[in-house]
Design a protein around this motif. Structure first.
Motif, PDB file in Angstrom:
ATOM      1  N   HIS A 234     -67.241  23.376  64.430  1.00  0.00           N
ATOM      2  CA  HIS A 234     -66.348  24.325  63.782  1.00  0.00           C
ATOM      3  C   HIS A 234     -65.827  23.738  62.466  1.00  0.00           C
ATOM      4  CE1 HIS A 234     -65.374  26.600  67.779  1.00  0.00           C
ATOM      5  NE2 HIS A 234     -66.577  26.862  67.308  1.00  0.00           N
ATOM      6  N   ALA A 235     -65.431  24.598  61.566  1.00  0.00           N
ATOM      7  CA  ALA A 235     -65.021  24.165  60.221  1.00  0.00           C
ATOM      8  C   ALA A 235     -63.891  23.133  60.268  1.00  0.00           C
ATOM      9  CB  ALA A 235     -64.600  25.378  59.394  1.00  0.00           C
ATOM     10  N   GLU A 236     -62.888  23.367  61.093  1.00  0.00           N
ATOM     11  CA  GLU A 236     -61.750  22.442  61.151  1.00  0.00           C
ATOM     12  C   GLU A 236     -62.171  21.077  61.685  1.00  0.00           C
ATOM     13  OE1 GLU A 236     -58.792  22.891  59.863  1.00  0.00           O
ATOM     14  OE2 GLU A 236     -59.545  24.826  59.162  1.00  0.00           O
ATOM     15  N   ALA A 237     -63.083  21.090  62.663  1.00  0.00           N
ATOM     16  CA  ALA A 237     -63.561  19.821  63.220  1.00  0.00           C
ATOM     17  C   ALA A 237     -64.338  19.038  62.162  1.00  0.00           C
ATOM     18  CB  ALA A 237     -64.438  20.082  64.440  1.00  0.00           C
ATOM     19  N   LEU A 238     -65.122  19.746  61.375  1.00  0.00           N
ATOM     20  CA  LEU A 238     -65.899  19.081  60.325  1.00  0.00           C
ATOM     21  C   LEU A 238     -64.984  18.539  59.222  1.00  0.00           C
ATOM     22  CD1 LEU A 238     -68.941  21.531  60.020  1.00  0.00           C
ATOM     23  CD2 LEU A 238     -68.878  19.308  61.158  1.00  0.00           C
ATOM     24  N   LYS A 239     -63.923  19.285  58.902  1.00  0.00           N
ATOM     25  CA  LYS A 239     -62.986  18.818  57.871  1.00  0.00           C
ATOM     26  C   LYS A 239     -62.325  17.506  58.285  1.00  0.00           C
ATOM     27  CE  LYS A 239     -61.793  23.394  56.026  1.00  0.00           C
ATOM     28  NZ  LYS A 239     -60.706  24.405  55.893  1.00  0.00           N
ATOM     29  N   SER A 240     -62.047  17.363  59.569  1.00  0.00           N
ATOM     30  CA  SER A 240     -61.390  16.144  60.041  1.00  0.00           C
ATOM     31  C   SER A 240     -62.297  14.922  59.933  1.00  0.00           C
ATOM     32  CB  SER A 240     -60.944  16.328  61.494  1.00  0.00           C
ATOM     33  OG  SER A 240     -62.069  16.451  62.358  1.00  0.00           O
ATOM     34  N   MET A 241     -63.585  15.156  59.763  1.00  0.00           N
ATOM     35  CA  MET A 241     -64.527  14.046  59.643  1.00  0.00           C
ATOM     36  C   MET A 241     -64.664  13.524  58.217  1.00  0.00           C
ATOM     37  SD  MET A 241     -67.623  15.466  62.046  1.00  0.00           S
ATOM     38  CE  MET A 241     -67.330  16.078  63.712  1.00  0.00           C
ATOM     39  N   VAL A 242     -64.131  14.255  57.240  1.00  0.00           N
ATOM     40  CA  VAL A 242     -64.302  13.879  55.835  1.00  0.00           C
ATOM     41  C   VAL A 242     -63.801  12.461  55.546  1.00  0.00           C
ATOM     42  CG1 VAL A 242     -63.605  14.407  53.469  1.00  0.00           C
ATOM     43  CG2 VAL A 242     -64.332  16.247  54.995  1.00  0.00           C
ATOM     44  N   PRO A 243     -62.601  12.076  55.990  1.00  0.00           N
ATOM     45  CA  PRO A 243     -62.146  10.707  55.707  1.00  0.00           C
ATOM     46  C   PRO A 243     -63.076   9.636  56.274  1.00  0.00           C
ATOM     47  CG  PRO A 243     -60.323  12.077  56.453  1.00  0.00           C
ATOM     48  CD  PRO A 243     -61.565  12.861  56.688  1.00  0.00           C
ATOM     49  N   VAL A 244     -63.659   9.909  57.436  1.00  0.00           N
ATOM     50  CA  VAL A 244     -64.582   8.952  58.042  1.00  0.00           C
ATOM     51  C   VAL A 244     -65.837   8.815  57.191  1.00  0.00           C
ATOM     52  CG1 VAL A 244     -65.954   8.421  60.088  1.00  0.00           C
ATOM     53  CG2 VAL A 244     -63.715   9.500  60.331  1.00  0.00           C
ATOM     54  N   VAL A 245     -66.348   9.947  56.705  1.00  0.00           N
ATOM     55  CA  VAL A 245     -67.544   9.927  55.857  1.00  0.00           C
ATOM     56  C   VAL A 245     -67.254   9.160  54.570  1.00  0.00           C
ATOM     57  CG1 VAL A 245     -69.197  11.340  54.574  1.00  0.00           C
ATOM     58  CG2 VAL A 245     -68.379  12.105  56.823  1.00  0.00           C
ATOM     59  N   VAL A 246     -66.083   9.402  53.982  1.00  0.00           N
ATOM     60  CA  VAL A 246     -65.696   8.716  52.752  1.00  0.00           C
ATOM     61  C   VAL A 246     -65.613   7.207  52.987  1.00  0.00           C
ATOM     62  CG1 VAL A 246     -63.831   8.401  51.076  1.00  0.00           C
ATOM     63  CG2 VAL A 246     -64.482  10.713  51.792  1.00  0.00           C
ATOM     64  N   THR A 247     -65.036   6.806  54.108  1.00  0.00           N
ATOM     65  CA  THR A 247     -64.926   5.379  54.422  1.00  0.00           C
ATOM     66  C   THR A 247     -66.297   4.731  54.562  1.00  0.00           C
ATOM     67  OG1 THR A 247     -62.823   5.713  55.575  1.00  0.00           O
ATOM     68  CG2 THR A 247     -64.056   3.712  56.103  1.00  0.00           C
ATOM     69  N   SER A 248     -67.199   5.387  55.272  1.00  0.00           N
ATOM     70  CA  SER A 248     -68.546   4.842  55.454  1.00  0.00           C
ATOM     71  C   SER A 248     -69.273   4.732  54.120  1.00  0.00           C
ATOM     72  CB  SER A 248     -69.346   5.725  56.420  1.00  0.00           C
ATOM     73  OG  SER A 248     -68.794   5.703  57.715  1.00  0.00           O
ATOM     74  N   ALA A 249     -69.134   5.751  53.263  1.00  0.00           N
ATOM     75  CA  ALA A 249     -69.792   5.723  51.954  1.00  0.00           C
ATOM     76  C   ALA A 249     -69.207   4.624  51.074  1.00  0.00           C
ATOM     77  CB  ALA A 249     -69.657   7.081  51.275  1.00  0.00           C
ATOM     78  N   ALA A 250     -67.868   4.460  51.119  1.00  0.00           N
ATOM     79  CA  ALA A 250     -67.221   3.417  50.323  1.00  0.00           C
ATOM     80  C   ALA A 250     -67.676   2.031  50.766  1.00  0.00           C
ATOM     81  CB  ALA A 250     -65.703   3.540  50.445  1.00  0.00           C
ATOM     82  N   ASN A 251     -67.845   1.848  52.073  1.00  0.00           N
ATOM     83  CA  ASN A 251     -68.341   0.567  52.579  1.00  0.00           C
ATOM     84  C   ASN A 251     -69.757   0.290  52.082  1.00  0.00           C
ATOM     85  OD1 ASN A 251     -65.968   0.183  53.992  1.00  0.00           O
ATOM     86  ND2 ASN A 251     -66.773   0.961  55.927  1.00  0.00           N
ATOM     87  N   LEU A 252     -70.557   1.346  52.015  1.00  0.00           N
ATOM     88  CA  LEU A 252     -71.926   1.183  51.523  1.00  0.00           C
ATOM     89  C   LEU A 252     -71.934   0.782  50.055  1.00  0.00           C
ATOM     90  CD1 LEU A 252     -75.011   1.464  51.872  1.00  0.00           C
ATOM     91  CD2 LEU A 252     -74.763   3.895  51.302  1.00  0.00           C
ATOM     92  N   PHE A 253     -71.093   1.435  49.244  1.00  0.00           N
ATOM     93  CA  PHE A 253     -71.033   1.103  47.817  1.00  0.00           C
ATOM     94  C   PHE A 253     -70.544  -0.329  47.601  1.00  0.00           C
ATOM     95  CE2 PHE A 253     -70.271   5.891  47.075  1.00  0.00           C
ATOM     96  CZ  PHE A 253     -71.639   6.106  47.076  1.00  0.00           C
ATOM     97  N   ASP A 254     -69.573  -0.753  48.405  1.00  0.00           N
ATOM     98  CA  ASP A 254     -69.092  -2.134  48.309  1.00  0.00           C
ATOM     99  C   ASP A 254     -70.219  -3.114  48.640  1.00  0.00           C
ATOM    100  OD1 ASP A 254     -66.579  -1.258  47.638  1.00  0.00           O
ATOM    101  OD2 ASP A 254     -65.777  -1.377  49.688  1.00  0.00           O
ATOM    102  N   LYS A 255     -70.998  -2.779  49.636  1.00  0.00           N
ATOM    103  CA  LYS A 255     -72.122  -3.634  50.021  1.00  0.00           C
ATOM    104  C   LYS A 255     -73.127  -3.733  48.886  1.00  0.00           C
ATOM    105  CE  LYS A 255     -75.966  -3.859  53.305  1.00  0.00           C
ATOM    106  NZ  LYS A 255     -76.656  -3.158  54.426  1.00  0.00           N
ATOM    107  N   TRP A 256     -73.406  -2.599  48.223  1.00  0.00           N
ATOM    108  CA  TRP A 256     -74.350  -2.613  47.098  1.00  0.00           C
ATOM    109  C   TRP A 256     -73.804  -3.447  45.939  1.00  0.00           C
ATOM    110  CZ3 TRP A 256     -76.307   3.173  46.673  1.00  0.00           C
ATOM    111  CH2 TRP A 256     -77.131   3.441  47.776  1.00  0.00           C
ATOM    112  N   ASP A 257     -72.507  -3.292  45.665  1.00  0.00           N
ATOM    113  CA  ASP A 257     -71.898  -4.085  44.582  1.00  0.00           C
ATOM    114  C   ASP A 257     -72.047  -5.579  44.856  1.00  0.00           C
ATOM    115  OD1 ASP A 257     -71.125  -1.900  43.102  1.00  0.00           O
ATOM    116  OD2 ASP A 257     -69.125  -1.770  44.006  1.00  0.00           O
ATOM    117  N   GLN A 258     -71.820  -5.985  46.095  1.00  0.00           N
ATOM    118  CA  GLN A 258     -71.961  -7.395  46.448  1.00  0.00           C
ATOM    119  C   GLN A 258     -73.410  -7.860  46.324  1.00  0.00           C
ATOM    120  OE1 GLN A 258     -70.318  -7.840  50.388  1.00  0.00           O
ATOM    121  NE2 GLN A 258     -68.289  -7.075  49.783  1.00  0.00           N
TER     122      GLN A 258
END
Length: 219
Positions: free
Chosen positions: A133-157
């Motif tokens: 459902h839309a609300e359930a998917l919206k609640s996942m956005v911060p988790v997706v952002v965190t995972s993506a940010a971790n990936l970018f940090d890994k690439w920078d390193q």
């Protein structure tokens, strides 16, 4: 059956006893996978489904007519016309049932939503629907952002340490697995790495099973 299709002006590659066009599909896949894809090329159909690309041009013609090819003794009609696809999926979907999975595929993927039918499929669909459902998917956005940010940090390193090439396919596969692990199980990809590796191996086996057909009574 071949004459029945021809009577409706549906042509295709010639049928071969027992094997149909299976061997041709395998040969096409092996051929395209034997050479690397050009980095500037974005047309992936000839790479992913070379048989559909080739036979659409050979038998579909300029008007993109339907054509039939044979997966062992079973005919498969390819419909490249968007209007007809929409009519089938939106207006007449209840008139078409999903094909019976092969024994190998059922053994690999079980009897879940992808393979079930009828009331069992409807029950499984109802069970998982709330998670999408839309609300359930919206609640996942911060988790997706965190995972993506971790990936970018890994690439920078990696770049800072002198790494010049990154296997992007593997990295995005791990990113997807990490998002699924965090949103569905409250863990991370690294914690469940062994399970995801097994799922990757399973996906490869499932893909290979689609290229095989069953001769009744023969194993």
């Amino acid at each position: 059956m071949k004459k029945f299709f021809e009577s409706q002006s549906i042509s295709g590659p010639p049928y071969r006893l027992l094997y149909g066009n299976t061997m041709e599909v395998i040969q096409m896949m092996e051929k395209v996978n034997s050479v690397p894809m050009e980095l500037s090329r974005h047309d992936i159909l000839p790479r992913v489904l070379p048989e559909i690309h080739y036979w659409t041009n050979a038998y579909g013609g300029i008007l993109c007519e339907n054509f039939v090819y044979w997966f062992g003794p079973v005919p498969r009609i390819v419909i490249p016309q968007p209007e007809l696809i929409r009519e089938l999926l939106c207006c007449k979907s209840c008139q078409y049932d999903k094909p019976e999975p092969t024994p190998q595929l059922r053994q690999l993927s079980g009897d879940g939503l992808a393979n079930s039918r009828g009331e069992k499929w409807a029950r499984q669909r109802r069970l998982i629907s709330p998670a999408f459902h839309a609300e359930a998917l919206k609640s996942m956005v911060p988790v997706v952002v965190t995972s993506a940010a971790n990936l970018f940090d890994k690439w920078d390193q990696s770049i800072s340490s002198g790494v010049q090439e990154i296997e992007v396919v593997e990295e995005f596969r791990n990113l997807t697995a990490d998002v699924i692990a965090r949103t569905a199980f409250g863990s991370s990809y690294m914690e469940g790495k062994h399970i995801f590796n097994l799922q990757t191996e399973q996906a490869i086996l499932v893909a290979e099973s689609f290229r095989r057909f069953i001769i009744p009574g023969y194993r």
